[in-house]
Design an enzyme around this catalytic site. Structure first.
Site, PDB file in Angstrom:
ATOM      1  CD1 TRP A  45       0.747  -0.250   3.082  1.00  0.00           C
ATOM      2  CD2 TRP A  45      -0.900   1.207   3.506  1.00  0.00           C
ATOM      3  NE1 TRP A  45       0.958   0.261   4.339  1.00  0.00           N
ATOM      4  CE2 TRP A  45      -0.039   1.154   4.629  1.00  0.00           C
ATOM      5  CE3 TRP A  45      -2.012   2.045   3.545  1.00  0.00           C
ATOM      6  CZ2 TRP A  45      -0.267   1.923   5.773  1.00  0.00           C
ATOM      7  CZ3 TRP A  45      -2.231   2.809   4.693  1.00  0.00           C
ATOM      8  CH2 TRP A  45      -1.362   2.744   5.783  1.00  0.00           C
ATOM      9  CG  ASP A  46       4.442   1.079   2.144  1.00  0.00           C
ATOM     10  OD1 ASP A  46       5.019   1.597   3.095  1.00  0.00           O
ATOM     11  OD2 ASP A  46       3.856  -0.016   2.218  1.00  0.00           O
ATOM     12  CD  GLU A 104       1.459  -4.443   8.678  1.00  0.00           C
ATOM     13  OE1 GLU A 104       2.559  -4.589   9.243  1.00  0.00           O
ATOM     14  OE2 GLU A 104       1.320  -4.419   7.451  1.00  0.00           O
ATOM     15  CE  LYS A 135       4.524  -1.996  11.440  1.00  0.00           C
ATOM     16  NZ  LYS A 135       4.513  -3.082  10.436  1.00  0.00           N
ATOM     17  CD  GLN A 136       1.451   0.872   9.761  1.00  0.00           C
ATOM     18  OE1 GLN A 136       2.145  -0.095  10.011  1.00  0.00           O
ATOM     19  NE2 GLN A 136       1.159   1.245   8.528  1.00  0.00           N
TER      20      GLN A 136
END
Length: 553
Positions: free
Chosen positions: A256-257, A388, A458-459
């Site tokens: 997805w980056d 994640e 996580k993010q």
């Protein structure tokens, strides 16, 4: 799938060192010209080696070696070299087709195919390269300087590899090859770039970030035949190995980056290259359709990790990611949304399969949603959100539901151009998806049942609703989301998280906090001296044939 697909490692033909002692050395990377320069000298001789991956012909890697005498004439100077790399490859079986003083020709086949359903035969690789001088580099007694040219040409087709090699070896002088390359790079930068005032270090960070991404994309202008682009990896110029620190180079896969994180600046500055990125997803449509059917759904479901054939190549150590992290299909549709909004390219929508990409991703989400009679809303169940740490799966990821809704909405909005009628039932799903929300704190929940007291993430996840998705919400809710999830994000999370928080606080006028998080988003993630993350410099020169992937079923 066993998830062993990775970029095939092609042996380097330019990995050698000069043997002079004592030696003073200087190494520079000029991102404006796309050139790496090595300078070595002692009291007798100066050696300048200039390495670049040609923008003129994408098959070419070039090295210029210039010897300059530093002592009076009359003495023969010889510089021996030591070959550092080997010409064997762990991924490709090579045979020598020809060897003489002018060139060496290698023919190879990948040892494995990525997926037998979509790739029946191993991929071919042909390498033409200039051999090193047997006795070393020489400067005759009466010479003050001499320039050597080393050409490497790599392609899947022998005729194309030979043609580019002959062009560089016989039709152009070394300085002409370099000048043409520099001109094309200058054209890239003159097309658009970012300038900052009063912060040279930040300017270098920006320039290097753009340079590594652009080096992974097709040139804006080239004499080479157009080739299918095969994806942009989070590691940018990736080695393709599983043996790096924490597998940092992502083995060359597209995640997805590509669409969420790297796509927007490419789109704004280089819309032609943004279209190339989307062309990769369109080229993988057959695999995406099969992937949706495999799980009992319709339309196109793109895999979490994709490479040459478009099948799911997520490593086996991450089975839950392969099964549940499906927001990538919405991320790709969101990139298509941005492309249409920025360019107004109706031809792409109507006759270049852009409309198909948009329609079929919307079809997937319409088949994925289920109606909840109690909530009287639609839900998307058993998914993994961008965070994640929320494994193995959750219900109603707020980010996933948002990109799904936007995907269907986009298909409806462009249907007058694509002539693909969106059923009313799909539109009802898009406008009536359930979004978990805590009324007391006025904060979006990352997923249904999210616990603010006992969870770390996580993010960036929920904060992406505000940007880049620009999901409608009040300033109060936007601030609450930012404050709540910044506190919960673990320090070891990926760099892009903090950039999203920085943008959020800019929106809210908190410039001090925004600057703190902006600096945090890059300062600890790059590697000196060339601001590379997490790549070695030589990968820059040995990764041009980005379409070669190997693996096994």
């Amino acid at each position: 799938m066993k998830g062993t697909s990775h970029r095939a490692r092609i042996p380097s033909t330019l990995n050698w060192q000069f043997k002079i002692t004592p030696a003073r050395s200087l190494y520079t990377l000029n991102v404006s010209s796309g050139t790496f320069t090595e300078i070595l000298e002692n009291d007798e001789i100066r050696i300048e080696r200039r390495l670049f991956a040609s923008q003129e012909y994408t098959e070419l890697l070039l090295a210029h070696v210039k010897l300059i005498r530093l002592t009076p004439k009359g003495k023969m100077l010889v510089v021996p070299v030591e070959v550092i790399g080997q010409m064997e490859s762990v991924d490709i079986d090579f045979t020598v087709l020809a060897r003489n003083n002018q060139h060496v020709v290698l023919s190879g086949k990948t040892r494995q195919v990525e997926n037998i359903q979509y790739q029946q035969e191993p991929l071919s690789v042909f390498i033409y390269y200039t051999p090193l001088p047997y006795e070393g580099f020489e400067l005759d007694p009466q010479e003050t300087d001499r320039t050597y040219l080393f050409v490497t040409s790599i392609d899947e087709h022998q005729a194309r590899a030979r043609q580019s090699f002959d062009y560089a070896s016989n039709e152009r002088k070394p300085d002409e090859l370099w000048s043409s390359h520099v001109m094309l790079w200058n054209n890239v930068w003159s097309n658009a770039h970012v300038e900052v005032q009063g912060d040279d270090e930040l300017q270098r960070q920006i320039n290097s970030a753009f340079y590594y991404i652009l080096s992974s994309l097709p040139p804006l202008s080239t004499r080479s035949e157009h080739k299918q682009f095969y994806g942009l990896s989070p590691g940018s110029l990736s080695r393709g190995g599983f043996d790096g620190p924490d597998d940092e180079d992502y083995v060359g896969h597209s995640f997805w980056d590509t669409e969420i994180w790297m796509y927007p600046p490419v789109l704004l500055f280089y819309p032609t290259l943004a279209k190339e990125i989307l062309s990769y997803r369109i080229a993988m449509r057959e695999s995406a359709a099969d992937n949706a059917r495999l799980f009992g759904y319709e339309g196109w479901r793109f895999p979490w990790e994709s490479a040459r054939t478009g099948v799911d190549v997520t490593p086996d150590i991450c089975p839950q990611v392969r099964l549940y992290q499906m927001h990538i299909t919405g991320d790709i549709a969101f990139a298509a949304r941005q492309y249409v909004a920025a360019t107004g390219d109706q031809k792409w929508l109507s006759s270049e399969l852009g409309g198909g990409l948009i329609y079929e991703t919307a079809r997937f989400w319409s088949s994925r949603a289920v109606y909840n009679d109690e909530k009287q809303q639609y839900e998307i169940l058993t998914v993994m959100p961008p965070d994640e740490d929320a494994e193995p799966y959750k219900n109603n990821s707020v980010f996933t539901n948002a990109v799904a809704s936007l995907s269907i909405d986009l298909a409806d909005r462009v249907s007058c151009i694509t002539k693909k009628t969106v059923p009313k039932a799909w539109v009802d799903i898009a406008s009536n998806l359930y979004f978990p929300f805590d009324e007391t704190s006025q904060t979006h929940l990352e997923y249904e049942g999210f616990d603010f007291k006992n969870t770390t993430i996580k993010q960036a996840d929920v904060v992406l609703l505000g940007f880049p998705l620009q999901w409608p919400m009040s300033a109060e809710v936007r601030q609450n989301d930012l404050l709540a999830y910044e506190r919960l994000t673990r320090a070891s999370g990926p760099a892009m998280t903090w950039s999203m928080h920085a943008i959020g606080f800019l929106e809210l006028g908190n410039f001090e906090k925004a600057e703190e998080l902006f600096r945090r988003s890059y300062q600890t993630y790059v590697r000196p001296p060339f601001n590379v993350r997490p790549l070695s410099l030589f990968i820059l020169l040995s990764n041009r044939l980005n379409c070669i992937f190997v693996g096994m079923d």
